[in-house]
Design a protein around this motif. Structure first.
Motif, PDB file in Angstrom:
ATOM      1  N   LEU A 166      46.541   8.413  52.150  1.00 36.26           N
ATOM      2  CA  LEU A 166      45.317   8.829  51.459  1.00 36.26           C
ATOM      3  C   LEU A 166      45.494  10.282  51.031  1.00 36.26           C
ATOM      4  CD1 LEU A 166      42.736   7.463  54.062  1.00 36.26           C
ATOM      5  CD2 LEU A 166      43.689   6.241  52.100  1.00 36.26           C
ATOM      6  N   LEU A 167      45.499  10.525  49.735  1.00 35.16           N
ATOM      7  CA  LEU A 167      45.627  11.885  49.221  1.00 35.16           C
ATOM      8  C   LEU A 167      44.296  12.351  48.644  1.00 35.16           C
ATOM      9  CD1 LEU A 167      49.145  11.716  47.524  1.00 35.16           C
ATOM     10  CD2 LEU A 167      48.534  12.766  49.708  1.00 35.16           C
ATOM     11  N   PHE A 168      44.069  13.657  48.723  1.00 39.74           N
ATOM     12  CA  PHE A 168      42.826  14.252  48.262  1.00 39.74           C
ATOM     13  C   PHE A 168      43.138  15.521  47.478  1.00 39.74           C
ATOM     14  CE2 PHE A 168      42.064  12.020  52.221  1.00 39.74           C
ATOM     15  CZ  PHE A 168      40.924  11.267  51.964  1.00 39.74           C
ATOM     16  N   ASP A 169      42.261  15.836  46.517  1.00 38.25           N
ATOM     17  CA  ASP A 169      42.322  17.107  45.802  1.00 38.25           C
ATOM     18  C   ASP A 169      41.221  17.997  46.359  1.00 38.25           C
ATOM     19  OD1 ASP A 169      44.328  15.990  44.309  1.00 38.25           O
ATOM     20  OD2 ASP A 169      43.106  15.640  42.527  1.00 38.25           O
ATOM     21  N   TRP A 170      41.599  19.163  46.877  1.00 35.02           N
ATOM     22  CA  TRP A 170      40.638  20.050  47.527  1.00 35.02           C
ATOM     23  C   TRP A 170      40.349  21.258  46.645  1.00 35.02           C
ATOM     24  CZ3 TRP A 170      38.932  24.683  48.824  1.00 35.02           C
ATOM     25  CH2 TRP A 170      37.936  24.778  49.804  1.00 35.02           C
ATOM     26  N   TYR A 171      39.054  21.435  46.319  1.00 34.04           N
ATOM     27  CA  TYR A 171      38.542  22.623  45.638  1.00 34.04           C
ATOM     28  C   TYR A 171      37.227  23.001  46.298  1.00 34.04           C
ATOM     29  CZ  TYR A 171      42.036  21.302  42.188  1.00 34.04           C
ATOM     30  OH  TYR A 171      43.218  20.972  41.595  1.00 34.04           O
ATOM     31  N   PRO A 172      36.768  24.244  46.146  1.00 29.54           N
ATOM     32  CA  PRO A 172      35.578  24.683  46.880  1.00 29.54           C
ATOM     33  C   PRO A 172      34.342  23.829  46.578  1.00 29.54           C
ATOM     34  CG  PRO A 172      36.706  26.554  45.888  1.00 29.54           C
ATOM     35  CD  PRO A 172      37.343  25.324  45.335  1.00 29.54           C
ATOM     36  N   PHE A 173      33.656  23.465  47.629  1.00 30.93           N
ATOM     37  CA  PHE A 173      32.332  22.827  47.514  1.00 30.93           C
ATOM     38  C   PHE A 173      31.657  22.941  48.877  1.00 30.93           C
ATOM     39  CE2 PHE A 173      29.144  19.570  47.771  1.00 30.93           C
ATOM     40  CZ  PHE A 173      28.581  19.574  46.512  1.00 30.93           C
ATOM     41  N   MET A 174      30.538  23.659  48.935  1.00 32.14           N
ATOM     42  CA  MET A 174      29.809  23.825  50.180  1.00 32.14           C
ATOM     43  C   MET A 174      28.345  23.483  49.951  1.00 32.14           C
ATOM     44  SD  MET A 174      31.441  27.332  51.813  1.00 32.14           S
ATOM     45  CE  MET A 174      30.416  27.178  53.300  1.00 32.14           C
ATOM     46  N   ALA A 175      27.944  22.329  50.477  1.00 30.51           N
ATOM     47  CA  ALA A 175      26.539  21.929  50.369  1.00 30.51           C
ATOM     48  C   ALA A 175      25.673  22.990  51.044  1.00 30.51           C
ATOM     49  CB  ALA A 175      26.331  20.580  51.034  1.00 30.51           C
ATOM     50  N   GLY A 176      24.515  23.273  50.436  1.00 28.92           N
ATOM     51  CA  GLY A 176      23.601  24.271  50.992  1.00 28.92           C
ATOM     52  C   GLY A 176      23.714  25.635  50.339  1.00 28.92           C
ATOM     53  N   GLU A 177      24.807  25.887  49.641  1.00 28.34           N
ATOM     54  CA  GLU A 177      24.953  27.133  48.903  1.00 28.34           C
ATOM     55  C   GLU A 177      24.122  27.075  47.615  1.00 28.34           C
ATOM     56  OE1 GLU A 177      27.255  30.175  49.156  1.00 28.34           O
ATOM     57  OE2 GLU A 177      26.549  29.581  51.150  1.00 28.34           O
ATOM     58  N   PRO A 178      23.670  28.225  47.118  1.00 27.64           N
ATOM     59  CA  PRO A 178      22.938  28.221  45.830  1.00 27.64           C
ATOM     60  C   PRO A 178      23.720  27.502  44.736  1.00 27.64           C
ATOM     61  CG  PRO A 178      22.774  30.366  46.876  1.00 27.64           C
ATOM     62  CD  PRO A 178      23.737  29.566  47.706  1.00 27.64           C
ATOM     63  N   ASP A 179      25.019  27.749  44.695  1.00 26.07           N
ATOM     64  CA  ASP A 179      25.906  26.998  43.806  1.00 26.07           C
ATOM     65  C   ASP A 179      27.004  26.413  44.686  1.00 26.07           C
ATOM     66  OD1 ASP A 179      27.709  25.981  42.028  1.00 26.07           O
ATOM     67  OD2 ASP A 179      27.780  27.738  40.731  1.00 26.07           O
ATOM     68  N   PRO A 180      26.932  25.113  45.037  1.00 25.07           N
ATOM     69  CA  PRO A 180      27.908  24.537  45.969  1.00 25.07           C
ATOM     70  C   PRO A 180      29.356  24.685  45.507  1.00 25.07           C
ATOM     71  CG  PRO A 180      26.057  23.043  45.639  1.00 25.07           C
ATOM     72  CD  PRO A 180      25.928  24.133  44.617  1.00 25.07           C
ATOM     73  N   TRP A 181      29.582  24.726  44.186  1.00 25.25           N
ATOM     74  CA  TRP A 181      30.936  24.840  43.658  1.00 25.25           C
ATOM     75  C   TRP A 181      31.451  26.281  43.688  1.00 25.25           C
ATOM     76  CZ3 TRP A 181      27.541  21.196  41.915  1.00 25.25           C
ATOM     77  CH2 TRP A 181      27.997  19.871  41.862  1.00 25.25           C
ATOM     78  N   LYS A 182      30.538  27.233  43.882  1.00 26.72           N
ATOM     79  CA  LYS A 182      30.904  28.651  43.908  1.00 26.72           C
ATOM     80  C   LYS A 182      30.297  29.309  45.151  1.00 26.72           C
ATOM     81  CE  LYS A 182      32.888  28.592  39.782  1.00 26.72           C
ATOM     82  NZ  LYS A 182      34.319  28.915  39.546  1.00 26.72           N
ATOM     83  N   PRO A 183      30.763  28.937  46.329  1.00 25.98           N
ATOM     84  CA  PRO A 183      30.163  29.472  47.561  1.00 25.98           C
ATOM     85  C   PRO A 183      30.409  30.981  47.700  1.00 25.98           C
ATOM     86  CG  PRO A 183      32.185  28.313  48.059  1.00 25.98           C
ATOM     87  CD  PRO A 183      31.908  28.064  46.615  1.00 25.98           C
ATOM     88  N   ARG A 184      29.603  31.609  48.549  1.00 24.50           N
ATOM     89  CA  ARG A 184      29.697  33.056  48.741  1.00 24.50           C
ATOM     90  C   ARG A 184      30.680  33.441  49.852  1.00 24.50           C
ATOM     91  NH1 ARG A 184      23.389  33.618  49.647  1.00 24.50           N
ATOM     92  NH2 ARG A 184      23.938  31.636  50.657  1.00 24.50           N
ATOM     93  N   VAL A 185      31.250  32.443  50.514  1.00 20.88           N
ATOM     94  CA  VAL A 185      32.221  32.704  51.586  1.00 20.88           C
ATOM     95  C   VAL A 185      33.354  31.692  51.466  1.00 20.88           C
ATOM     96  CG1 VAL A 185      30.498  33.638  53.182  1.00 20.88           C
ATOM     97  CG2 VAL A 185      31.000  31.179  53.192  1.00 20.88           C
ATOM     98  N   TYR A 186      34.474  32.025  52.110  1.00 21.33           N
ATOM     99  CA  TYR A 186      35.562  31.058  52.229  1.00 21.33           C
ATOM    100  C   TYR A 186      35.234  30.119  53.393  1.00 21.33           C
ATOM    101  CZ  TYR A 186      38.207  34.071  49.087  1.00 21.33           C
ATOM    102  OH  TYR A 186      38.636  34.797  47.993  1.00 21.33           O
ATOM    103  N   GLU A 187      35.260  28.837  53.132  1.00 19.27           N
ATOM    104  CA  GLU A 187      34.807  27.856  54.113  1.00 19.27           C
ATOM    105  C   GLU A 187      35.748  27.785  55.312  1.00 19.27           C
ATOM    106  OE1 GLU A 187      33.254  23.200  54.229  1.00 19.27           O
ATOM    107  OE2 GLU A 187      34.389  23.950  52.500  1.00 19.27           O
ATOM    108  N   ASP A 188      35.159  27.612  56.485  1.00 24.53           N
ATOM    109  CA  ASP A 188      35.957  27.411  57.691  1.00 24.53           C
ATOM    110  C   ASP A 188      36.852  26.196  57.504  1.00 24.53           C
ATOM    111  OD1 ASP A 188      36.491  27.736  60.667  1.00 24.53           O
ATOM    112  OD2 ASP A 188      35.741  25.673  60.565  1.00 24.53           O
ATOM    113  N   PRO A 189      38.165  26.306  57.810  1.00 24.57           N
ATOM    114  CA  PRO A 189      39.080  25.184  57.567  1.00 24.57           C
ATOM    115  C   PRO A 189      38.673  23.881  58.243  1.00 24.57           C
ATOM    116  CG  PRO A 189      40.338  27.180  57.923  1.00 24.57           C
ATOM    117  CD  PRO A 189      38.899  27.529  58.202  1.00 24.57           C
ATOM    118  N   ALA A 190      38.144  23.944  59.453  1.00 26.38           N
ATOM    119  CA  ALA A 190      37.741  22.710  60.133  1.00 26.38           C
ATOM    120  C   ALA A 190      36.662  21.983  59.344  1.00 26.38           C
ATOM    121  CB  ALA A 190      37.260  23.027  61.544  1.00 26.38           C
TER     122      ALA A 190
END
Length: 582
Positions: A166-190
């Motif tokens: 199973l392969l995945f393409d990873w780009y920033p997305f953080m639910a709960g951010e004002p703009d989930p695609w442009k979060p204000r922090v680097y997401e915790d790897p876990a």
């Protein structure tokens, strides 16, 4: 156990050769064939090809992550050309990269299902797949899943047995951010890796990241803050993300090298992040497990499965089970190397022999699958595992070479998973090695033929009373260990006609001592002996009497009676010996 994580890049609009110079010793390369480009076999060797699809320029011994969009692409021809021109490379082959995007060239769900069937029909049974060098893969975008997309819509469940990865393409997305695609922090790897890890756990498949990229968090890149003007935080995030992915079982990692200017995807304009990627690539290229495998390849890749495991494998394959032996690249580059490799460091009770494999994996039969031997339904892995366990604990010779076994007593991963071990006494512990039966063998049985007639399927059916055929018995007698014991057994025999307190070897020793005594005491005149021999040759009836008289005349008094000597001579004549035998 640590395992190499092939690490590299997707070249963007650059050529593979150019990128290979920017990132020496890369162990992974991502390659696209867009809609309308097919899956050309010529990409492996055609000197006229240039750029990102000139596969002959791939780094040595890397993993190529290859995707295509066209349903009718010739997978078989592509695989054939790969093994002809670049057999040092492994291939992860994606059928329809990101089908869920539903953009130009993406298939309908029906087309996607049909395309996976075509993949399975063309290369599903290819030996390179059985060897773990060709992995058939899905690939989805994590942003799409994390915002609510249902990956199950694009899971080819009808061809699930054909999916290895199973392969995945990873780009920033953080639910709960004002703009989930442009979060204000680097997401915790876990947190960033939770979705692929969870899906892989549900489907019991390996997983990897075909594309990874995190732009710097800057207003110039569309974020709401200028958090990371020099890229130091992004570089640190790359290192932490790679380490977390490796610890979570990620099998491949490729940075998506976009050509979008400073601070975005093009790492030639992002020196801090580029240094981090080079560090990660070098780290994996120098991995001790990888170097061990490369040294083995230089030796000619010697491999022979230990005989009892090979015999059991062949018996189960005749029934129709899929049974694997030598491990894929993940196994071969693991540290320490284990029993699926030809240089295992976990041999027991002695050291494993170089070039010998000690393990096999029995895969579950398909629903309704029947034995090719007797036409009856194949036993489940639960039935098979229970029989192997019972036979090993009962001391059945055909399986006494087994060191340990990993298996699940309950079907569909619904219960415990056990490691049944005999090192040297029986012990049961928990295992995480699910989805198959893993068998590992003891050292000392590398050439033993004790499993030649062992058939656990027949034993499950009650058709095997443990009686050997003549051919199996002859095979057993040729076993050097068995031959050695048989030679010794005859001389250790006591009882029967053997004098009390003595063995056959003891009697033989006494006969030798007596014969030496006779040789010392009996001194017959040569001329007289020749007369007796001549008479014997002429059929003289008195030859025996003359010989007895001659012997008795020269023996010390009381050594043997006339009856003793006459009996000995009579037995010799009866056995077909001529009177003049030496």
């Amino acid at each position: 156990m640590t395992t190499l994580l092939p690490t590299g890049w997707c070249p963007g609009s650059r050529s593979i050769a150019e990128m290979a110079k920017l990132y020496p010793h890369s162990t992974a390369v991502r390659v696209f064939f867009a809609a309308g480009e097919g899956l050309p076999a010529s990409a492996w060797a055609d000197p006229a090809r240039v750029g990102r699809q000139r596969l002959v320029d791939l780094p040595e011994n890397c993993t190529a992550i290859v995707s295509f969009k066209d349903q009718m692409a010739d997978r078989a021809a592509f695989v054939q050309a790969w093994l002809k021109y670049r057999p040092d490379v492994d291939v992860d082959l994606i059928t329809h990269h990101e089908p869920e995007q539903q953009e130009g060239g993406d298939p309908t769900r029906a087309q996607y299902r049909a395309s996976w069937t075509r993949t399975r029909e063309q290369v599903g049974d290819h030996p390179a797949r059985a060897a773990g060098r060709l992995r058939l893969a899905t690939c989805w975008t994590l942003q799409w899943i994390r915002r609510g997309g249902d990956w199950r819509l694009w899971w080819p469940e009808h061809e699930a047995d054909a999916v290895d990865l199973l392969l995945f393409d990873w780009y920033p997305f953080m639910a709960g951010e004002p703009d989930p695609w442009k979060p204000r922090v680097y997401e915790d790897p876990a947190s960033a890796l939770k979705v692929p890890v969870d899906i892989a756990g549900q489907l019991r498949r390996d997983w990897g990241l075909a594309e990874v990229d995190h732009p710097r968090i800057l207003r110039a890149n569309g974020f709401t803050v200028d958090l990371d003007p020099e890229g130091a935080l992004a570089a640190s995030w790359y290192r932490a993300m790679h380490a977390a992915a490796k610890a979570a079982g990620c099998r491949v990692w490729a940075h998506f090298h976009r050509d979008m200017g400073a601070a975005l995807g093009d790492l030639t304009k992002r020196p801090a992040e580029q240094a981090a990627l080079r560090q990660l690539i070098t780290q994996e290229a120098n991995d001790v497990g990888r170097q061990r495998r490369l040294n083995w390849v230089k030796d000619g890749s010697p491999f022979r499965l230990m005989t009892p495991m090979a015999d059991l494998r062949d018996t189960l394959r005749r029934h129709g089970y899929t049974v694997y032996d030598i491990g894929n690249r993940a196994h071969l580059e693991a540290d320490p190397p284990e029993d699926h490799t030809p240089y295992s460091a976990t041999g027991y009770p002695g050291k494993a022999r170089y070039g010998v494999g000690y393990a096999g994996d029995i895969m579950p039969p398909k629903d309704g699958q029947r034995s090719k031997v007797d036409g009856l339904p194949l036993p489940s892995l639960q039935q098979l595992g229970a029989q192997l366990l019972a036979d090993r604990n009962a001391g059945v010779p055909g399986i006494k070479w087994l060191k340990y076994m990993n298996w699940e007593p309950q079907k569909d991963n619904g219960g415990p998973c056990y490691k049944e071990s005999w090192r040297p006494t029986y012990e049961r512990t928990s295992s995480t090695d699910r989805g198959h039966i893993h068998l590992s063998g003891l050292t000392g049985y590398e050439t033993a033929t004790i499993a030649a007639g062992y058939d656990p399927v027949a034993r499950i059916r009650g058709d095997d009373d443990d009686m050997m055929t003549p051919a199996q018995f002859l095979t057993l007698l040729k076993d050097p260990a068995v031959d050695m014991h048989l030679r010794g057994t005859a001389w250790r025999y006591v009882g029967g006609g053997i004098p009390k307190g003595m063995s056959t070897l003891g009697v033989l020793n006494e006969l030798v001592a007596t014969s030496r005594l006779l040789a010392e005491k009996v001194d017959i005149d040569p001329a007289e002996l020749e007369q007796i021999r001549a008479a014997a040759r002429e059929g003289a009836a008195s030859a025996g009497d003359a010989l007895v008289a001659a012997v008795l005349a020269k023996l010390p008094p009381g050594t043997l009676t006339r009856d003793d000597v006459e009996a000995a001579v009579r037995d010799a004549f009866a056995g077909g010996l001529a009177p003049d035998a030496g």
